[in-house]
Scaffold this motif. Sequence first.
Motif, PDB file in Angstrom:
ATOM      1  N   ALA A  48       6.405  18.949  19.100  1.00 17.54           N
ATOM      2  CA  ALA A  48       5.724  18.761  18.704  1.00 17.54           C
ATOM      3  C   ALA A  48       4.522  17.866  20.027  1.00 17.54           C
ATOM      4  O   ALA A  48       4.447  16.291  20.047  1.00 17.54           O
ATOM      5  CB  ALA A  48       6.961  17.278  18.509  1.00 17.54           C
ATOM      6  N   GLY A  49       4.161  19.357  20.189  1.00 17.48           N
ATOM      7  CA  GLY A  49       2.496  18.662  21.210  1.00 17.48           C
ATOM      8  C   GLY A  49       3.409  18.167  22.944  1.00 17.48           C
ATOM      9  O   GLY A  49       2.647  17.372  23.462  1.00 17.48           O
ATOM     10  N   GLY A  50       4.253  18.734  22.785  1.00 18.41           N
ATOM     11  CA  GLY A  50       4.778  17.910  24.435  1.00 18.41           C
ATOM     12  C   GLY A  50       5.908  16.794  24.116  1.00 18.41           C
ATOM     13  O   GLY A  50       6.535  16.570  25.269  1.00 18.41           O
ATOM     14  N   GLY A  60      -1.744  15.521  26.666  1.00 17.85           N
ATOM     15  CA  GLY A  60      -1.261  14.503  25.673  1.00 17.85           C
ATOM     16  C   GLY A  60       0.094  13.430  25.651  1.00 17.85           C
ATOM     17  O   GLY A  60      -0.020  11.783  25.385  1.00 17.85           O
ATOM     18  N   PRO A  61       0.999  13.623  25.595  1.00 19.10           N
ATOM     19  CA  PRO A  61       2.618  12.792  25.748  1.00 19.10           C
ATOM     20  C   PRO A  61       2.689  11.608  26.695  1.00 19.10           C
ATOM     21  O   PRO A  61       3.214  11.439  25.618  1.00 19.10           O
ATOM     22  CB  PRO A  61       3.705  13.962  26.365  1.00 19.10           C
ATOM     23  N   THR A  62       1.893  11.820  27.686  1.00 24.16           N
ATOM     24  CA  THR A  62       2.364  10.090  28.346  1.00 24.16           C
ATOM     25  C   THR A  62       0.601   9.799  28.714  1.00 24.16           C
ATOM     26  O   THR A  62       0.259   8.865  29.307  1.00 24.16           O
ATOM     27  CB  THR A  62       2.464  10.863  30.301  1.00 24.16           C
ATOM     28  N   SER A 104      -3.643  26.322  17.988  1.00 25.19           N
ATOM     29  CA  SER A 104      -3.070  25.121  19.712  1.00 25.19           C
ATOM     30  C   SER A 104      -1.622  24.967  19.407  1.00 25.19           C
ATOM     31  O   SER A 104      -0.796  25.596  19.325  1.00 25.19           O
ATOM     32  CB  SER A 104      -3.669  23.653  18.603  1.00 25.19           C
ATOM     33  N   ILE A 105      -1.469  24.420  20.938  1.00 30.00           N
ATOM     34  CA  ILE A 105       0.142  24.135  21.193  1.00 30.00           C
ATOM     35  C   ILE A 105       0.573  22.800  20.432  1.00 30.00           C
ATOM     36  O   ILE A 105       1.561  22.723  21.114  1.00 30.00           O
ATOM     37  CB  ILE A 105       0.561  24.388  23.220  1.00 30.00           C
ATOM     38  N   GLY A 106       0.004  22.460  19.622  1.00 28.40           N
ATOM     39  CA  GLY A 106       0.354  21.479  18.934  1.00 28.40           C
ATOM     40  C   GLY A 106      -0.712  19.884  19.311  1.00 28.40           C
ATOM     41  O   GLY A 106      -1.312  19.535  19.523  1.00 28.40           O
ATOM     42  N   ALA A 107       0.170  19.282  18.239  1.00 29.33           N
ATOM     43  CA  ALA A 107      -0.850  18.176  17.798  1.00 29.33           C
ATOM     44  C   ALA A 107      -1.218  17.216  18.684  1.00 29.33           C
ATOM     45  O   ALA A 107      -0.472  16.526  19.248  1.00 29.33           O
ATOM     46  CB  ALA A 107      -0.558  17.158  16.298  1.00 29.33           C
ATOM     47  N   GLY A 108      -2.632  16.511  19.493  1.00 24.70           N
ATOM     48  CA  GLY A 108      -2.764  15.813  20.271  1.00 24.70           C
ATOM     49  C   GLY A 108      -2.578  16.584  21.699  1.00 24.70           C
ATOM     50  O   GLY A 108      -3.852  15.872  22.101  1.00 24.70           O
ATOM     51  N   THR A 109      -2.306  17.311  21.871  1.00 27.55           N
ATOM     52  CA  THR A 109      -2.736  18.458  23.217  1.00 27.55           C
ATOM     53  C   THR A 109      -4.503  18.616  22.935  1.00 27.55           C
ATOM     54  O   THR A 109      -5.261  18.624  22.610  1.00 27.55           O
ATOM     55  CB  THR A 109      -2.103  19.346  23.575  1.00 27.55           C
TER      56      THR A 109
END
Length: 341
Positions: A87-89, A111-113, A173-178
């Motif tokens: 989940a992109g982290g 992205g996560p933060t 990519s390594i996840g959506a939002g990264t």
Amino acid sequence: MSALLRPHRLSPRLALGYLRRRRVVGASLAMAAAHRAVAQTPWPERPVRLVVGLPPGGQADLIARALVPHLASAFGQTFVVENRPGAGGTLAAAAVAQARDLHALGFVLGGPTTTARALNPALSYDPARDFTPVSLLVRVPFVLAVHPSLPVHDWAGFVAHVRANPGAVSYASIGAGTLTHLAMEELKARLGLDIAHVPYRGFPQATLDLVAGRVQAMFNVPSATLAHLSDGSLRAVVQTGDARLFTLPDVPTFEEAGLSDTSFFGWTGVVAPAGFPRDVADRLSRVIRAAYDTDPAARAGLDRTGTEFLGTSPAVFAAFQAREAARWTAVIARLGLRATD
């Protein structure tokens, strides 16, 4: 008896007010004492989880594991790495945000933060509210690596090929939002490119599929691509920093390739849950910086991959995250992106 020495008798109303004031003052003093006790509570009181949003073997994972002995020595407690990819982290970030005992630290990538809530309004945590910044550890430019089946050798050739073959090229990519997702989506919109997005849980799996040709392009970290570039299983066309990497001196920057205002970096930082003691966050940041200042091998390992160690204070990291959030949230809003894109 002198009036000055005569006992003063309070009216019942004044006496009641006096007692109430004494109770308030007493309660305030007790609360202040409790706060002092909490502030002086040693941390950590139990083992600490270092939660990493990528699988084992990724750069954030390796950095966390390298820091474990330094943290254990400085704080006299056990530190363990816990990998929660996906989940992109945001899975890892959520685990830290929900750590009410404050004994979890997150090794986060962008992205996560910063932008996760903009992509997913139903996110279980609030990036702006649920974390305490500790330190911006490292930053590194990305390399746009392509599978050699693509007949391209530079950025202009890549753009021309994609335009001539709409929908035929996919990128990992390594996840959506990264940043590996947002940066490509911004370029797609800016240049009118039609490229399909294929998200992965981390750099290792995405890189394997890129080498196998199951996807054709990816913004990847140099550490994951250098060996493949050397043996010809991948080709680099451009890199995203503001100067060429000494490890890839023949790969131009976006600026050199004719695309201005496009530089960006991947980064890894450490966050704690909201409510984490500020003085402990300050001490953590100092311990982290000292670990790399006194460990030439660890520093050299980063240098070999083009990774720049920063080891900032919590305040510097907070300001950096605010700038990143503003930049990429604007991209998300402009393009109407969501976590499922």
